[in-house]
Design a protein around this motif. Structure first.
Motif: not given
Length: 187
Positions: A1-27
């Motif tokens: 079985m894959a490490p838990l961290r890897s599984r979490l990263k895969a399960a939440t990648s879309g939300l992680h990208e949304r966070v990165d985009r949301g905070y990327g607007d702050f200069r």
């Protein structure tokens, strides 16, 4: 079985990208952008840490008190002359699995802090960096990942992932609210 961290990263990648985009607007290279970044984080981090503590995170993560960043965040905002914004509502859960997932996101949010700190420091000398620098002299992330992989591995993965998704959604909402608050001030 894959490490838990890897599984979490895969399960939440879309939300992680949304966070990165949301905070990327702050200069961060501008005082206003950095202030907005801190205010957005305050909307999420302060209630998130409090909710985890009420749910018993200290029993899961023994060095939790070393990890807390809300006091550093409050001091940075105070130094900038900013009031603490209204905290967002955090869903409450006493499930250890949910807490592990939620803490995974909160702890992971400190990973880029060193890079962000350098951006702020290089452009705006004298701005407070307690929040971004909190714990940077300690191996907090590697220790957390070790605990996560050991203690949370036996937890129901769907509950762990649910906690992680809730934390990411909290950060997305905080970024959106802060952008809206800034837009209202400029209008």
């Amino acid at each position: 079985m894959a490490p838990l961290r890897s599984r979490l990263k895969a399960a939440t990648s879309g939300l992680h990208e949304r966070v990165d985009r949301g905070y990327g607007d702050f200069r961060l290279e501008t005082p206003t952008g950095y202030r907005d970044f801190l205010l957005a984080h305050a909307r999420a981090v302060i209630p998130a840490e409090e909710a985890l503590e009420q749910a018993g995170i200290v029993s899961l993560v023994p060095d939790w008190l070393q990890r807390r960043r809300r006091d550093a965040l409050r001091l940075d905002l105070l130094q900038l002359g900013e009031a603490i914004p209204t905290p967002l509502h955090v869903p409450r859960s006493t499930s250890a699995a949910w807490c592990w997932g939620f803490a995974y996101v909160l702890e992971g949010s400190r990973l880029g802090a060193r890079v962000l700190s350098r951006i702020v420091e290089s452009q705006q000398a004298g701005l407070p960096l307690r929040y971004l620098g909190q714990g940077s002299d300690q191996p907090l992330w590697p220790r957390f990942v070790d605990m996560l992989e050991t203690a949370a591995q036996e937890q129901p993965f769907d509950e762990v992932a649910e906690g992680a998704r809730a934390a990411f959604e909290l950060f997305v909402e905080a970024a959106w609210l802060q952008r809206e608050a800034t837009a209202d001030c400029l209008a």
